[in-house]
Design a protein around this motif. Structure first.
Motif, PDB file in Angstrom:
ATOM      1  N   THR A 272     -25.212   8.044 -63.252  1.00  0.00           N
ATOM      2  CA  THR A 272     -24.609   7.069 -64.164  1.00  0.00           C
ATOM      3  C   THR A 272     -25.611   5.986 -64.550  1.00  0.00           C
ATOM      4  OG1 THR A 272     -22.430   7.452 -63.179  1.00  0.00           O
ATOM      5  CG2 THR A 272     -22.731   5.424 -64.452  1.00  0.00           C
ATOM      6  N   ARG A 273     -26.381   5.518 -63.580  1.00  0.00           N
ATOM      7  CA  ARG A 273     -27.384   4.482 -63.867  1.00  0.00           C
ATOM      8  C   ARG A 273     -28.445   4.995 -64.830  1.00  0.00           C
ATOM      9  NH1 ARG A 273     -32.140   3.339 -61.606  1.00  0.00           N
ATOM     10  NH2 ARG A 273     -31.787   4.853 -59.929  1.00  0.00           N
ATOM     11  N   LEU A 274     -28.903   6.236 -64.636  1.00  0.00           N
ATOM     12  CA  LEU A 274     -29.908   6.810 -65.531  1.00  0.00           C
ATOM     13  C   LEU A 274     -29.338   7.042 -66.927  1.00  0.00           C
ATOM     14  CD1 LEU A 274     -31.662   9.378 -63.169  1.00  0.00           C
ATOM     15  CD2 LEU A 274     -32.645   7.274 -64.094  1.00  0.00           C
ATOM     16  N   GLN A 275     -28.095   7.484 -67.002  1.00  0.00           N
ATOM     17  CA  GLN A 275     -27.476   7.702 -68.310  1.00  0.00           C
ATOM     18  C   GLN A 275     -27.322   6.389 -69.068  1.00  0.00           C
ATOM     19  OE1 GLN A 275     -23.873   9.778 -67.252  1.00  0.00           O
ATOM     20  NE2 GLN A 275     -24.838  11.802 -67.485  1.00  0.00           N
ATOM     21  N   ASN A 276     -26.938   5.328 -68.362  1.00  0.00           N
ATOM     22  CA  ASN A 276     -26.829   4.016 -69.014  1.00  0.00           C
ATOM     23  C   ASN A 276     -28.199   3.527 -69.486  1.00  0.00           C
ATOM     24  OD1 ASN A 276     -24.079   3.950 -68.507  1.00  0.00           O
ATOM     25  ND2 ASN A 276     -24.302   2.820 -66.578  1.00  0.00           N
ATOM     26  N   GLU A 277     -29.228   3.767 -68.678  1.00  0.00           N
ATOM     27  CA  GLU A 277     -30.585   3.381 -69.079  1.00  0.00           C
ATOM     28  C   GLU A 277     -31.038   4.179 -70.300  1.00  0.00           C
ATOM     29  OE1 GLU A 277     -35.117   3.164 -67.196  1.00  0.00           O
ATOM     30  OE2 GLU A 277     -33.402   3.774 -65.952  1.00  0.00           O
ATOM     31  N   LYS A 278     -30.684   5.442 -70.355  1.00  0.00           N
ATOM     32  CA  LYS A 278     -31.047   6.283 -71.496  1.00  0.00           C
ATOM     33  C   LYS A 278     -30.371   5.789 -72.771  1.00  0.00           C
ATOM     34  CE  LYS A 278     -30.777  11.052 -73.173  1.00  0.00           C
ATOM     35  NZ  LYS A 278     -30.375  12.446 -72.840  1.00  0.00           N
ATOM     36  N   VAL A 279     -29.090   5.452 -72.664  1.00  0.00           N
ATOM     37  CA  VAL A 279     -28.365   4.936 -73.836  1.00  0.00           C
ATOM     38  C   VAL A 279     -28.974   3.619 -74.305  1.00  0.00           C
ATOM     39  CG1 VAL A 279     -26.150   4.027 -74.627  1.00  0.00           C
ATOM     40  CG2 VAL A 279     -26.216   6.106 -73.252  1.00  0.00           C
ATOM     41  N   LEU A 280     -29.343   2.761 -73.346  1.00  0.00           N
ATOM     42  CA  LEU A 280     -29.934   1.471 -73.704  1.00  0.00           C
ATOM     43  C   LEU A 280     -31.257   1.659 -74.437  1.00  0.00           C
ATOM     44  CD1 LEU A 280     -29.951  -1.623 -73.494  1.00  0.00           C
ATOM     45  CD2 LEU A 280     -31.090  -1.381 -71.274  1.00  0.00           C
ATOM     46  N   ILE A 281     -32.109   2.547 -73.935  1.00  0.00           N
ATOM     47  CA  ILE A 281     -33.409   2.776 -74.571  1.00  0.00           C
ATOM     48  C   ILE A 281     -33.235   3.433 -75.940  1.00  0.00           C
ATOM     49  CG2 ILE A 281     -35.553   4.099 -74.379  1.00  0.00           C
ATOM     50  CD1 ILE A 281     -35.422   3.692 -71.377  1.00  0.00           C
ATOM     51  N   ALA A 282     -32.332   4.402 -76.041  1.00  0.00           N
ATOM     52  CA  ALA A 282     -32.137   5.104 -77.314  1.00  0.00           C
ATOM     53  C   ALA A 282     -31.558   4.199 -78.388  1.00  0.00           C
ATOM     54  CB  ALA A 282     -31.237   6.319 -77.101  1.00  0.00           C
ATOM     55  N   SER A 283     -30.705   3.248 -77.988  1.00  0.00           N
ATOM     56  CA  SER A 283     -30.054   2.371 -78.963  1.00  0.00           C
ATOM     57  C   SER A 283     -30.847   1.115 -79.272  1.00  0.00           C
ATOM     58  CB  SER A 283     -28.665   1.969 -78.458  1.00  0.00           C
ATOM     59  OG  SER A 283     -28.769   1.271 -77.226  1.00  0.00           O
ATOM     60  N   PHE A 284     -31.945   0.866 -78.531  1.00  0.00           N
ATOM     61  CA  PHE A 284     -32.727  -0.351 -78.740  1.00  0.00           C
ATOM     62  C   PHE A 284     -33.475  -0.274 -80.063  1.00  0.00           C
ATOM     63  CE2 PHE A 284     -36.595  -2.942 -78.105  1.00  0.00           C
ATOM     64  CZ  PHE A 284     -35.982  -4.157 -77.870  1.00  0.00           C
ATOM     65  N   GLN A 285     -33.343  -1.319 -80.879  1.00  0.00           N
ATOM     66  CA  GLN A 285     -33.997  -1.360 -82.186  1.00  0.00           C
ATOM     67  C   GLN A 285     -35.450  -1.798 -82.004  1.00  0.00           C
ATOM     68  OE1 GLN A 285     -32.557  -0.258 -84.957  1.00  0.00           O
ATOM     69  NE2 GLN A 285     -30.677   0.159 -83.829  1.00  0.00           N
ATOM     70  N   ALA A 286     -36.310  -0.813 -81.752  1.00  0.00           N
ATOM     71  CA  ALA A 286     -37.715  -1.117 -81.472  1.00  0.00           C
ATOM     72  C   ALA A 286     -38.605  -1.022 -82.693  1.00  0.00           C
ATOM     73  CB  ALA A 286     -38.231  -0.161 -80.392  1.00  0.00           C
ATOM     74  N   ASN A 287     -38.120  -0.454 -83.772  1.00  0.00           N
ATOM     75  CA  ASN A 287     -38.959  -0.176 -84.930  1.00  0.00           C
ATOM     76  C   ASN A 287     -39.076  -1.423 -85.809  1.00  0.00           C
ATOM     77  OD1 ASN A 287     -40.350   0.895 -87.052  1.00  0.00           O
ATOM     78  ND2 ASN A 287     -38.984   2.627 -87.380  1.00  0.00           N
TER      79      ASN A 287
END
Length: 313
Positions: A272-287
């Motif tokens: 669960t912790r890794l999945q939440n981290e994955k969602v956070l990184i994927a949704s982060f507006q880095a561009n």
């Protein structure tokens, strides 16, 4: 003009005052010098053209000056914030000294280029009246601030990229630090686009002043390309971090999914912790080259030709 990137509260509150005072004082002095024109010139259509172009160059000089001061203030704030987040504030003196030396050298180069442009455009004809001397000073000032703004607008993004945007970010916090720096580059891009829109509105890009308009347009166009190149490079690095981080998390999830020797509740908590981290990184507006910026560029590419078309009639 202060050859420094150091910013204080007083400097931040007065960043617009000096350019505005210059423009207002120059325009007032221009009208006071109208009596210096001969009567034959007053009755000639060239009088209106001389007054108009002098006023336009004054306004553009003030715009370049204000944009430079704001550029320096933003660069100063971005470098301070970046180094503070990295606990490397002791390096700020080095970057400030480099910026001061670079600005001083570029100011000397801009003076040389301004004098060369004035001599070339005037074809070495000496002024023969007080008003013509005044116009010569205004024109030289315009070329000085124009060249300095162009050189700074090209060199500052390269300077920031070389010292702050070369490393591939290794965390969201690192991307946030880089975003503070790319914000300065975005500002350079936006000011260049805004001044390009002013060209057809003021008539500086018209046929009557085609050489000045062409030089300013080409210079600002190069600034836009340099800024976009820096932003695109930062976007590629941020995107590479996101893909690599998501790939590492997927590998960890695959490894945890095949484990059976650990307690089930511990595995579920880790997954669960890794999945939440994955969602956070994927949704982060880095561009930094966001969809909003792309939409703004498309609108700008549509509005600019329309303004040129309207100003030509």
């Amino acid at each position: 003009m202060t050859i420094s990137l150091q910013s204080t509260t007083a400097a931040r509150s007065q960043v617009w005052i000096t350019p505005i005072c210059y423009a207002a004082g120059a325009l007032v002095l221009q009208f006071l010098l109208l009596a210096a024109f001969d009567v034959s010139v007053l009755l000639h259509q060239q009088f209106t053209a001389v007054v108009n172009i002098t006023s336009i160059l004054t306004v553009f000089s003030a715009c370049f000056w204000a944009a430079l001061r704001l550029m320096h203030r933003r660069a100063n704030s971005a470098m301070l914030a970046y180094l503070l987040d990295e606990n490397s504030l002791s390096h700020f003196a080095f970057y400030r000294k480099r910026a001061r030396v670079r600005l001083r050298n570029q100011a000397v180069l801009s003076v040389t280029l301004a004098v060369a442009c004035v001599l070339w455009l005037r074809e070495a004809h000496a002024p023969n009246s007080l008003a013509q001397w005044y116009q010569l000073i205004i024109t030289t000032t315009f070329w000085f601030f124009g060249w300095l703004y162009f050189i700074q607008g090209v060199s500052l993004p390269r300077f920031l990229r070389r010292h702050f945007l070369t490393r591939l970010p290794d965390s969201i916090e690192a991307i946030k630090r880089q975003q503070k720096v790319t914000g300065v580059v975005r500002y350079v891009l936006f000011t260049a686009l805004a001044i390009l829109l002013l060209l057809p509105v003021t008539g500086l890009a018209g046929a009557e002043h085609e050489w000045i308009g062409m030089a300013v347009s080409i210079s600002l166009g190069l600034m836009v390309l340099f800024a976009l190149n820096v932003l695109w490079g930062a976007a590629q690095k941020a995107r590479a971090f996101q893909l690599q981080a998501i790939e590492r998390i997927d590998k960890k999830l695959y490894f945890l999914g095949r484990q059976s020797k650990y307690r089930k509740d511990a595995l579920e908590h880790a997954i669960t912790r890794l999945q939440n981290e994955k969602v956070l990184i994927a949704s982060f507006q880095a561009n930094p080259v966001s969809s909003r910026l792309i939409a703004l560029l498309l609108i700008w590419c549509t509005v600019l030709p329309l303004l040129w078309l309207l100003s030509s009639h």
